[in-house]
Design a protein around this motif. Structure first.
Motif, PDB file in Angstrom:
ATOM      1  N   ASP A   1      -9.278  46.124  24.456  1.00 16.86           N
ATOM      2  CA  ASP A   1      -9.919  44.902  24.938  1.00 16.86           C
ATOM      3  C   ASP A   1      -9.702  44.791  26.444  1.00 16.86           C
ATOM      4  O   ASP A   1      -8.945  45.548  27.036  1.00 16.86           O
ATOM      5  CB  ASP A   1      -9.421  43.667  24.181  1.00 16.86           C
ATOM      6  CG  ASP A   1      -7.941  43.400  24.375  1.00 16.86           C
ATOM      7  OD1 ASP A   1      -7.430  43.508  25.511  1.00 16.86           O
ATOM      8  OD2 ASP A   1      -7.283  43.063  23.378  1.00 16.86           O
ATOM      9  N   PHE A   2     -10.379  43.815  27.056  1.00 20.04           N
ATOM     10  CA  PHE A   2     -10.348  43.718  28.510  1.00 20.04           C
ATOM     11  C   PHE A   2      -8.972  43.325  29.051  1.00 20.04           C
ATOM     12  O   PHE A   2      -8.701  43.489  30.231  1.00 20.04           O
ATOM     13  CB  PHE A   2     -11.440  42.776  29.007  1.00 20.04           C
ATOM     14  CG  PHE A   2     -12.802  43.397  28.917  1.00 20.04           C
ATOM     15  CD1 PHE A   2     -13.223  44.315  29.865  1.00 20.04           C
ATOM     16  CD2 PHE A   2     -13.647  43.098  27.871  1.00 20.04           C
ATOM     17  CE1 PHE A   2     -14.467  44.921  29.781  1.00 20.04           C
ATOM     18  CE2 PHE A   2     -14.900  43.687  27.769  1.00 20.04           C
ATOM     19  CZ  PHE A   2     -15.300  44.606  28.730  1.00 20.04           C
TER      20      PHE A   2
ATOM     21  N   LYS B   1     -13.282  53.451  29.932  1.00 17.87           N
ATOM     22  CA  LYS B   1     -12.352  52.554  30.611  1.00 17.87           C
ATOM     23  C   LYS B   1     -12.949  51.141  30.609  1.00 17.87           C
ATOM     24  O   LYS B   1     -14.169  50.957  30.532  1.00 17.87           O
ATOM     25  CB  LYS B   1     -12.132  52.989  32.060  1.00 17.87           C
ATOM     26  CG  LYS B   1     -11.500  54.343  32.195  1.00 17.87           C
ATOM     27  CD  LYS B   1     -10.017  54.244  32.050  1.00 17.87           C
ATOM     28  CE  LYS B   1      -9.377  55.586  32.379  1.00 17.87           C
ATOM     29  NZ  LYS B   1      -7.996  55.641  32.014  1.00 17.87           N
ATOM     30  N   LEU B   2     -12.076  50.161  30.727  1.00 21.67           N
ATOM     31  CA  LEU B   2     -12.485  48.766  30.799  1.00 21.67           C
ATOM     32  C   LEU B   2     -12.057  48.199  32.148  1.00 21.67           C
ATOM     33  O   LEU B   2     -11.037  48.598  32.701  1.00 21.67           O
ATOM     34  CB  LEU B   2     -11.854  47.950  29.670  1.00 21.67           C
ATOM     35  CG  LEU B   2     -12.155  48.427  28.251  1.00 21.67           C
ATOM     36  CD1 LEU B   2     -11.404  47.572  27.240  1.00 21.67           C
ATOM     37  CD2 LEU B   2     -13.646  48.391  27.971  1.00 21.67           C
ATOM     38  N   LYS B   3     -12.866  47.263  32.648  1.00 24.72           N
ATOM     39  CA  LYS B   3     -12.588  46.693  33.965  1.00 24.72           C
ATOM     40  C   LYS B   3     -13.028  45.233  33.958  1.00 24.72           C
ATOM     41  O   LYS B   3     -14.068  44.897  33.378  1.00 24.72           O
ATOM     42  CB  LYS B   3     -13.369  47.478  35.018  1.00 24.72           C
ATOM     43  CG  LYS B   3     -13.266  46.980  36.428  1.00 24.72           C
ATOM     44  CD  LYS B   3     -14.103  47.884  37.339  1.00 24.72           C
ATOM     45  CE  LYS B   3     -14.125  47.405  38.756  1.00 24.72           C
ATOM     46  NZ  LYS B   3     -14.905  48.316  39.614  1.00 24.72           N
ATOM     47  N   GLN B   4     -12.255  44.377  34.626  1.00 26.84           N
ATOM     48  CA  GLN B   4     -12.635  42.982  34.800  1.00 26.84           C
ATOM     49  C   GLN B   4     -12.968  42.763  36.273  1.00 26.84           C
ATOM     50  O   GLN B   4     -12.191  43.163  37.143  1.00 26.84           O
ATOM     51  CB  GLN B   4     -11.497  42.051  34.392  1.00 26.84           C
ATOM     52  CG  GLN B   4     -11.146  42.172  32.927  1.00 26.84           C
ATOM     53  CD  GLN B   4     -10.081  41.184  32.527  1.00 26.84           C
ATOM     54  OE1 GLN B   4     -10.351  39.985  32.474  1.00 26.84           O
ATOM     55  NE2 GLN B   4      -8.881  41.665  32.255  1.00 26.84           N
ATOM     56  N   THR B   5     -14.106  42.146  36.534  1.00 33.35           N
ATOM     57  CA  THR B   5     -14.548  41.901  37.898  1.00 33.35           C
ATOM     58  C   THR B   5     -15.016  40.461  38.018  1.00 33.35           C
ATOM     59  O   THR B   5     -15.720  39.963  37.146  1.00 33.35           O
ATOM     60  CB  THR B   5     -15.706  42.850  38.278  1.00 33.35           C
ATOM     61  OG1 THR B   5     -15.261  44.204  38.143  1.00 33.35           O
ATOM     62  CG2 THR B   5     -16.185  42.628  39.694  1.00 33.35           C
ATOM     63  N   THR B   6     -14.632  39.814  39.112  1.00 30.66           N
ATOM     64  CA  THR B   6     -15.088  38.454  39.400  1.00 30.66           C
ATOM     65  C   THR B   6     -15.867  38.489  40.702  1.00 30.66           C
ATOM     66  O   THR B   6     -15.415  39.086  41.684  1.00 30.66           O
ATOM     67  CB  THR B   6     -13.895  37.487  39.523  1.00 30.66           C
ATOM     68  OG1 THR B   6     -13.172  37.486  38.290  1.00 30.66           O
ATOM     69  CG2 THR B   6     -14.355  36.074  39.827  1.00 30.66           C
ATOM     70  N   VAL B   7     -17.047  37.875  40.700  1.00 29.78           N
ATOM     71  CA  VAL B   7     -17.879  37.814  41.905  1.00 29.78           C
ATOM     72  C   VAL B   7     -18.414  36.400  42.077  1.00 29.78           C
ATOM     73  O   VAL B   7     -18.539  35.656  41.110  1.00 29.78           O
ATOM     74  CB  VAL B   7     -19.075  38.796  41.858  1.00 29.78           C
ATOM     75  CG1 VAL B   7     -18.621  40.227  41.755  1.00 29.78           C
ATOM     76  CG2 VAL B   7     -20.035  38.462  40.742  1.00 29.78           C
TER      77      VAL B   7
ATOM     78  N   LEU C   1     -17.618  40.720  33.398  1.00 30.44           N
ATOM     79  CA  LEU C   1     -18.003  40.146  34.680  1.00 30.44           C
ATOM     80  C   LEU C   1     -17.895  38.633  34.625  1.00 30.44           C
ATOM     81  O   LEU C   1     -18.476  37.996  33.746  1.00 30.44           O
ATOM     82  CB  LEU C   1     -19.443  40.561  35.016  1.00 30.44           C
ATOM     83  CG  LEU C   1     -19.999  40.089  36.351  1.00 30.44           C
ATOM     84  CD1 LEU C   1     -19.220  40.704  37.510  1.00 30.44           C
ATOM     85  CD2 LEU C   1     -21.480  40.451  36.462  1.00 30.44           C
ATOM     86  N   THR C   2     -17.136  38.067  35.558  1.00 24.84           N
ATOM     87  CA  THR C   2     -17.062  36.624  35.715  1.00 24.84           C
ATOM     88  C   THR C   2     -17.791  36.274  36.998  1.00 24.84           C
ATOM     89  O   THR C   2     -17.508  36.851  38.053  1.00 24.84           O
ATOM     90  CB  THR C   2     -15.597  36.140  35.785  1.00 24.84           C
ATOM     91  OG1 THR C   2     -14.930  36.546  34.584  1.00 24.84           O
ATOM     92  CG2 THR C   2     -15.519  34.636  35.926  1.00 24.84           C
TER      93      THR C   2
ATOM     94  N   ASP D   1     -19.500  41.779  28.781  1.00 25.56           N
ATOM     95  CA  ASP D   1     -19.113  40.382  28.643  1.00 25.56           C
ATOM     96  C   ASP D   1     -19.377  39.686  29.971  1.00 25.56           C
ATOM     97  O   ASP D   1     -18.961  40.180  31.020  1.00 25.56           O
ATOM     98  CB  ASP D   1     -17.631  40.301  28.261  1.00 25.56           C
ATOM     99  CG  ASP D   1     -17.188  38.909  27.865  1.00 25.56           C
ATOM    100  OD1 ASP D   1     -18.039  37.997  27.767  1.00 25.56           O
ATOM    101  OD2 ASP D   1     -15.979  38.720  27.658  1.00 25.56           O
ATOM    102  N   ILE D   2     -20.072  38.544  29.905  1.00 22.60           N
ATOM    103  CA  ILE D   2     -20.395  37.786  31.108  1.00 22.60           C
ATOM    104  C   ILE D   2     -19.839  36.375  30.930  1.00 22.60           C
ATOM    105  O   ILE D   2     -20.156  35.697  29.957  1.00 22.60           O
ATOM    106  CB  ILE D   2     -21.914  37.702  31.344  1.00 22.60           C
ATOM    107  CG1 ILE D   2     -22.518  39.101  31.394  1.00 22.60           C
ATOM    108  CG2 ILE D   2     -22.219  36.930  32.623  1.00 22.60           C
ATOM    109  CD1 ILE D   2     -24.028  39.124  31.243  1.00 22.60           C
TER     110      ILE D   2
END
Length: 181
Positions: A39-40, A73-79, A100-101, A124-125
């Motif tokens: 999971d993320f 791979k999993l990645k969390q990104t905030t923009v 993505l947040t 996931d958004i």
């Protein structure tokens, strides 16, 4: 403390991040961790498998660490919304899946659909809106106000602002779809 001293090597599960057992002698025990990022919350955790030599009466040796290159791979990104277009190539080039947040000042109808079309590796958004104090939210009497007026009231009380024409029209269109089906 519950592991008997007579154990030469103990492999434990359930904790997703591989790690030695704290305060356990030598290399005598590890949490194996998950083989893939599940999971993320595991984004950035490298996955591997340890080969050990465990013989009675001798300290356990870690012989080899085999890094796992399987899976995505999993990645969390905030923009922020105004940087989304500039960051799109970076997000697309990531060889894995992204959560993505997007930070917004106010709701943007259709944004999630657009992101799903343009960024197929985003699984996931999430949308982050500014927190606003809610001092007083009144009830709605649907005998006196229309559904659109109720939505406008809800929006202005919960967000300290006026409903944009775009969001007002999106609500009208959705309400019409629901009531005519």
């Amino acid at each position: 403390t519950i592991i008997p001293d007579s154990c030469n090597y103990v492999a434990l599960g359930h904790i997703h991040k591989a790690q030695p057992i704290k305060d356990y002698a030598g290399n005598g025990g590890r949490y194996a961790g998950s083989l893939l990022q599940i999971d993320f919350g595991e984004a950035g955790n490298d996955k591997s498998v340890f080969v050990v030599e465990a013989k009675e009466g001798r300290p356990t040796k870690l012989l080899k660490q085999n890094d796992n290159s399987s899976g995505k791979k999993l990645k969390q990104t905030t923009v922020k919304l105004d940087e989304l277009e500039r960051r799109t190539p970076e997000i697309l080039s990531f060889d894995g899946y992204v959560k993505l947040t997007i930070s917004l000042d106010s709701p943007v109808p259709g944004l999630k659909d657009r992101v799903r079309r343009e960024l197929p590796n985003v699984l996931d958004i999430a949308v982050r809106l500014p927190e606003r104090a809610r001092e007083h939210v009144t009830g709605v009497d649907f005998q006196k106000v229309s559904m659109l007026e109720a939505f406008e009231q809800y929006y202005s009380e919960g967000r300290d602002g006026n409903l944009s024409d775009e969001l007002r029209q999106a609500f009208r269109d959705l309400y019409e779809q629901v009531t005519t089906s």
